[in-house]
Design a protein around this motif. Structure first.
Motif, PDB file in Angstrom:
ATOM      1  N   ALA A  84       0.758  -1.214  -0.079  1.00  0.00           N
ATOM      2  CA  ALA A  84      -0.129   0.068  -0.063  1.00  0.00           C
ATOM      3  C   ALA A  84       0.686   1.251  -0.013  1.00  0.00           C
ATOM      4  O   ALA A  84       1.572   1.527   0.901  1.00  0.00           O
ATOM      5  CB  ALA A  84      -0.857   0.106   1.256  1.00  0.00           C
ATOM      6  N   ALA A  85       0.790   1.935  -0.942  1.00  0.00           N
ATOM      7  CA  ALA A  85       1.377   3.407  -1.053  1.00  0.00           C
ATOM      8  C   ALA A  85       0.289   4.318  -0.544  1.00  0.00           C
ATOM      9  O   ALA A  85      -0.343   5.121  -1.207  1.00  0.00           O
ATOM     10  CB  ALA A  85       1.861   3.545  -2.632  1.00  0.00           C
ATOM     11  N   THR A  86       0.374   4.475   0.697  1.00  0.00           N
ATOM     12  CA  THR A  86      -0.618   5.093   1.372  1.00  0.00           C
ATOM     13  C   THR A  86      -0.563   6.727   0.911  1.00  0.00           C
ATOM     14  O   THR A  86      -1.618   7.398   1.369  1.00  0.00           O
ATOM     15  CB  THR A  86      -0.502   5.113   2.935  1.00  0.00           C
ATOM     16  OG1 THR A  86       0.595   5.773   3.568  1.00  0.00           O
ATOM     17  CG2 THR A  86      -0.611   3.447   3.383  1.00  0.00           C
ATOM     18  N   MET A  87       0.753   7.020   0.651  1.00  0.00           N
ATOM     19  CA  MET A  87       0.802   8.708   0.472  1.00  0.00           C
ATOM     20  C   MET A  87       0.706   9.721   1.741  1.00  0.00           C
ATOM     21  O   MET A  87       0.473  10.583   2.053  1.00  0.00           O
ATOM     22  CB  MET A  87      -0.095   9.231  -0.580  1.00  0.00           C
ATOM     23  CG  MET A  87       0.146   8.565  -1.899  1.00  0.00           C
ATOM     24  SD  MET A  87       1.827   8.170  -2.316  1.00  0.00           S
ATOM     25  CE  MET A  87       2.441   9.594  -2.566  1.00  0.00           C
ATOM     26  N   ALA A  88       0.649   8.915   2.788  1.00  0.00           N
ATOM     27  CA  ALA A  88       0.700   9.652   4.197  1.00  0.00           C
ATOM     28  C   ALA A  88       1.927  10.289   4.672  1.00  0.00           C
ATOM     29  O   ALA A  88       3.224   9.607   3.962  1.00  0.00           O
ATOM     30  CB  ALA A  88       0.282   8.454   5.396  1.00  0.00           C
ATOM     31  N   VAL A  89       1.930  11.272   5.148  1.00  0.00           N
ATOM     32  CA  VAL A  89       3.211  12.114   5.182  1.00  0.00           C
ATOM     33  C   VAL A  89       4.013  11.760   6.445  1.00  0.00           C
ATOM     34  O   VAL A  89       3.322  11.156   7.349  1.00  0.00           O
ATOM     35  CB  VAL A  89       2.792  13.704   5.481  1.00  0.00           C
ATOM     36  CG1 VAL A  89       4.154  14.408   5.889  1.00  0.00           C
ATOM     37  CG2 VAL A  89       2.023  14.256   4.464  1.00  0.00           C
ATOM     38  N   GLY A  90       5.117  11.385   6.398  1.00  0.00           N
ATOM     39  CA  GLY A  90       6.096  11.028   7.473  1.00  0.00           C
ATOM     40  C   GLY A  90       6.207   9.531   7.334  1.00  0.00           C
ATOM     41  O   GLY A  90       5.575   8.925   6.498  1.00  0.00           O
ATOM     42  N   GLY A  91       7.145   9.107   7.964  1.00  0.00           N
ATOM     43  CA  GLY A  91       7.668   7.526   7.733  1.00  0.00           C
ATOM     44  C   GLY A  91       8.378   7.205   6.329  1.00  0.00           C
ATOM     45  O   GLY A  91       8.914   7.888   6.037  1.00  0.00           O
TER      46      GLY A  91
ATOM     47  N   LEU B  91       4.578   3.737   2.322  1.00  0.00           N
ATOM     48  CA  LEU B  91       4.643   2.417   1.690  1.00  0.00           C
ATOM     49  C   LEU B  91       4.507   1.418   2.750  1.00  0.00           C
ATOM     50  O   LEU B  91       5.287   1.572   3.690  1.00  0.00           O
ATOM     51  CB  LEU B  91       5.683   2.086   0.881  1.00  0.00           C
ATOM     52  CG  LEU B  91       5.801   0.666   0.275  1.00  0.00           C
ATOM     53  CD1 LEU B  91       4.669   1.165  -0.956  1.00  0.00           C
ATOM     54  CD2 LEU B  91       6.911   0.440  -0.930  1.00  0.00           C
ATOM     55  N   ILE B  92       3.526   0.447   2.814  1.00  0.00           N
ATOM     56  CA  ILE B  92       3.648  -0.502   3.683  1.00  0.00           C
ATOM     57  C   ILE B  92       3.588  -1.790   2.701  1.00  0.00           C
ATOM     58  O   ILE B  92       2.799  -2.249   1.964  1.00  0.00           O
ATOM     59  CB  ILE B  92       2.048  -0.633   4.461  1.00  0.00           C
ATOM     60  CG1 ILE B  92       1.880   0.704   5.110  1.00  0.00           C
ATOM     61  CG2 ILE B  92       2.000  -1.938   5.238  1.00  0.00           C
ATOM     62  CD1 ILE B  92       0.502   0.881   5.783  1.00  0.00           C
ATOM     63  N   GLU B  93       4.518  -2.557   3.032  1.00  0.00           N
ATOM     64  CA  GLU B  93       4.793  -4.006   2.428  1.00  0.00           C
ATOM     65  C   GLU B  93       3.822  -4.887   3.217  1.00  0.00           C
ATOM     66  O   GLU B  93       3.558  -4.850   4.466  1.00  0.00           O
ATOM     67  CB  GLU B  93       6.190  -4.226   2.562  1.00  0.00           C
ATOM     68  CG  GLU B  93       7.265  -3.355   2.131  1.00  0.00           C
ATOM     69  CD  GLU B  93       7.368  -3.540   0.640  1.00  0.00           C
ATOM     70  OE1 GLU B  93       6.586  -4.223  -0.007  1.00  0.00           O
ATOM     71  OE2 GLU B  93       8.142  -2.467   0.064  1.00  0.00           O
ATOM     72  N   ASP B  94       3.430  -5.952   2.304  1.00  0.00           N
ATOM     73  CA  ASP B  94       2.693  -6.971   2.964  1.00  0.00           C
ATOM     74  C   ASP B  94       1.469  -6.332   3.760  1.00  0.00           C
ATOM     75  O   ASP B  94       1.280  -6.516   5.008  1.00  0.00           O
ATOM     76  CB  ASP B  94       3.393  -7.972   3.734  1.00  0.00           C
ATOM     77  CG  ASP B  94       2.566  -9.470   3.943  1.00  0.00           C
ATOM     78  OD1 ASP B  94       1.399  -9.542   3.102  1.00  0.00           O
ATOM     79  OD2 ASP B  94       2.688  -9.977   5.119  1.00  0.00           O
ATOM     80  N   ALA B  95       0.736  -5.579   3.077  1.00  0.00           N
ATOM     81  CA  ALA B  95      -0.358  -4.647   3.731  1.00  0.00           C
ATOM     82  C   ALA B  95      -1.817  -5.292   3.813  1.00  0.00           C
ATOM     83  O   ALA B  95      -2.158  -6.408   2.968  1.00  0.00           O
ATOM     84  CB  ALA B  95      -0.441  -3.431   3.014  1.00  0.00           C
ATOM     85  N   ALA B  96      -2.524  -4.922   4.561  1.00  0.00           N
ATOM     86  CA  ALA B  96      -4.131  -5.435   4.454  1.00  0.00           C
ATOM     87  C   ALA B  96      -4.689  -4.080   4.561  1.00  0.00           C
ATOM     88  O   ALA B  96      -4.444  -3.067   5.165  1.00  0.00           O
ATOM     89  CB  ALA B  96      -4.144  -6.167   5.720  1.00  0.00           C
ATOM     90  N   ILE B  97      -5.935  -4.027   3.619  1.00  0.00           N
ATOM     91  CA  ILE B  97      -6.751  -2.889   3.555  1.00  0.00           C
ATOM     92  C   ILE B  97      -8.161  -3.424   3.780  1.00  0.00           C
ATOM     93  O   ILE B  97      -8.682  -4.324   3.051  1.00  0.00           O
ATOM     94  CB  ILE B  97      -6.633  -2.368   2.410  1.00  0.00           C
ATOM     95  CG1 ILE B  97      -5.122  -1.652   2.126  1.00  0.00           C
ATOM     96  CG2 ILE B  97      -7.645  -0.976   2.308  1.00  0.00           C
ATOM     97  CD1 ILE B  97      -4.889  -0.874   1.010  1.00  0.00           C
ATOM     98  N   GLY B  98      -8.821  -2.886   5.070  1.00  0.00           N
ATOM     99  CA  GLY B  98     -10.258  -3.201   5.009  1.00  0.00           C
ATOM    100  C   GLY B  98     -11.217  -2.063   4.825  1.00  0.00           C
ATOM    101  O   GLY B  98     -10.689  -0.813   5.003  1.00  0.00           O
ATOM    102  N   ILE B  99     -12.285  -2.342   4.282  1.00  0.00           N
ATOM    103  CA  ILE B  99     -13.315  -1.195   4.015  1.00  0.00           C
ATOM    104  C   ILE B  99     -14.464  -1.810   4.133  1.00  0.00           C
ATOM    105  O   ILE B  99     -15.037  -2.980   4.215  1.00  0.00           O
ATOM    106  CB  ILE B  99     -13.252  -1.314   2.372  1.00  0.00           C
ATOM    107  CG1 ILE B  99     -12.062  -0.917   1.636  1.00  0.00           C
ATOM    108  CG2 ILE B  99     -14.429  -0.495   1.530  1.00  0.00           C
ATOM    109  CD1 ILE B  99     -11.896  -1.144   0.009  1.00  0.00           C
ATOM    110  N   SER B 100     -15.264  -0.667   4.921  1.00  0.00           N
ATOM    111  CA  SER B 100     -16.769  -0.760   5.445  1.00  0.00           C
ATOM    112  C   SER B 100     -17.476   0.256   5.190  1.00  0.00           C
ATOM    113  O   SER B 100     -16.911   1.433   5.611  1.00  0.00           O
ATOM    114  CB  SER B 100     -16.396  -1.020   6.683  1.00  0.00           C
ATOM    115  OG  SER B 100     -17.769  -1.212   7.635  1.00  0.00           O
ATOM    116  N   GLY B 101     -18.647   0.262   4.487  1.00  0.00           N
ATOM    117  CA  GLY B 101     -19.451   1.270   4.322  1.00  0.00           C
ATOM    118  C   GLY B 101     -18.797   2.336   3.490  1.00  0.00           C
ATOM    119  O   GLY B 101     -19.132   3.536   3.590  1.00  0.00           O
TER     120      GLY B 101
END
Length: 422
Positions: free
Chosen positions: A16-23, A28-38
């Motif tokens: 996941a290339a989250t594009m969050a600032v910092g880090g 980027l999060i390797e071996d990511a999980a993305i949960g979606i609800s509503g």
């Protein structure tokens, strides 16, 4: 269906290339999980940090097949709805005519105004759909569309209605900007102040009353509107409760950036001639700098926007296609990523932030542009190993799937033959 599941969908086997600032770069999060609800992101993190076994968490578990997920792409500056083309002017420029020469001779924006005024709303929608579809094929989930090719009340409103209809016909969020102050129409050639009066007294209020404008834009330049005239437009927009944007410092330093900052503009766009004082003003106001490498390329400009100056002042940088018939007939946001790097020397990470996180900010949207819990679940899955590939390759679209408000769109998004008629 998983009984007791807390999420609608869980994506695994991806980065996941989250594009969050910092880090990490790209967030980027390797071996990511993305949960979606509503329709919202409920979990964005490492698979190892999931609170329970994946099969118990969601009604659907989807395989990302080793790809990279980014936020949905955002094209934050387009003139997508128009009639006709300007291929002949393209030839003239190649023969030595400048953009300003063509505009002063009655071509340029005014030639598109003539073609656009001749089309009804259905015809405008039909003409615009292929351009929109090309952008959707590359993962665009939000797009800004300006008016500005009517320069009289009825056609300006018709353009805005056509833009709204595009968002009903295609799975994309359309944001509209009223750009009546794009050029002085021929019938007001010798009375530009009278046109500004008409714009502020009638055109803009009617667009606002009809709910057709999310923002107000203007072209502050020596071939368009002066800072004083632009100030009148912005003052009226403020009175109507509409945020502003500005085409500024494209051909000269007209003081447009400082004016945009004074009115707390969402963005100032082009900015090739941005001064040190202008950059400082943008930084103080939090205004986003939207760079448009397509227009720079097509017009064969030589004055580069001062990217280092923007970096030094901490001004957020966005990128956009500026899709229009004259100076940027480009319907590829991925190409713009490459141009932003190759022409303006942005890093691939800056370029991707420019069509996600910072593009959202340029539209005043704080619910997208980053993959984070609570954000709108607009995302794109790419068949790539690293996000830098999106700016690196030219002519290749590695999109594996587009997710809009949590739902995986059909693979033929951008190809569907949906009728343009009511």
């Amino acid at each position: 269906m998983v009984m007791g599941a807390v999420w609608d969908t869980l994506w695994l086997n991806l980065s996941a290339a989250t594009m969050a600032v910092g880090g990490a770069p790209y967030g980027l999060i390797e071996d990511a999980a993305i949960g979606i609800s509503g329709g919202r992101l409920a979990f964005v993190g490492r698979r190892a940090d999931l609170p329970a076994p994946p099969g118990t968490l969601a009604h659907r578990v989807r395989d990302g097949e080793g790809g990279v997920m980014t936020p949905g792409l955002i094209d934050c500056h387009t003139h997508l709805v128009y009639g006709g083309d300007r291929a002949r002017e393209f030839e003239q420029r190649l023969g030595g005519a400048s953009y300003e020469d063509i505009a002063r001779a009655g071509g340029g924006i005014l030639s598109t105004v003539r073609a656009t005024r001749a089309l009804d709303e259905d015809a405008l929608v039909a003409a615009s759909l292929p351009r929109l579809d090309a952008l959707l094929r590359e993962g665009v989930t939000t797009i800004e569309i300006k008016s500005g090719y009517g320069l009289e009340t009825d056609t300006e409103l018709r353009q805005l209605r056509a833009a709204r209809r595009l968002g009903e016909l295609r799975p994309v969020d359309v944001r509209t900007s009223f750009l009546g102050a794009h050029a002085v129409p021929p019938e007001f050639r010798d009375a530009p102040d009278a046109y500004v009066d008409l714009l502020t007294r009638e055109m803009l209020p009617r667009a606002a009353e009809a709910g057709l404008a999310d923002a107000v834009d203007a072209f502050c330049e020596r071939i368009a509107f002066s800072p004083a005239q632009t100030r009148c437009v912005f003052a009226r927009a403020r009175a109507l409760g509409l945020p502003v944007k500005l085409h500024a410092e494209q051909l000269s330093d007209s003081g447009g950036a400082a004016l945009a900052a004074e009115f707390g503009a969402l963005s100032a766009d082009h900015l090739e001639y941005l001064s040190e004082a202008g950059a400082a003003a943008l930084a103080r106001s939090g205004t986003v700098a939207v760079l448009l490498p397509g227009a720079f390329y097509v017009l064969r400009e030589t004055q580069l926007p001062p990217v280092d100056r923007l970096r030094r002042h901490g001004v957020p940088i966005a990128l956009a296609t500026d899709c229009n018939p004259g100076s940027s007939p480009i319907c590829s946001l991925l190409l713009i990523l490459n141009m932003g790097c190759m022409l303006f020397r942005l890093t691939p990470e800056e370029a991707l932030a420019g069509v996600t996180r910072n593009a959202a900010r340029a539209l005043g949207l704080d619910d997208r542009g980053v993959l984070a819990a609570g954000m709108r679940a607009d995302a794109v899955l790419w068949r790539i190993a690293h996000p830098a590939e999106l700016a690196y390759a030219i002519g290749l679209c590695p999109r594996a799937g587009t997710i809009r408000t949590g739902e995986l769109l059909p693979q033929d998004v951008g190809h569907a033959a949906i009728s343009a008629s009511r």
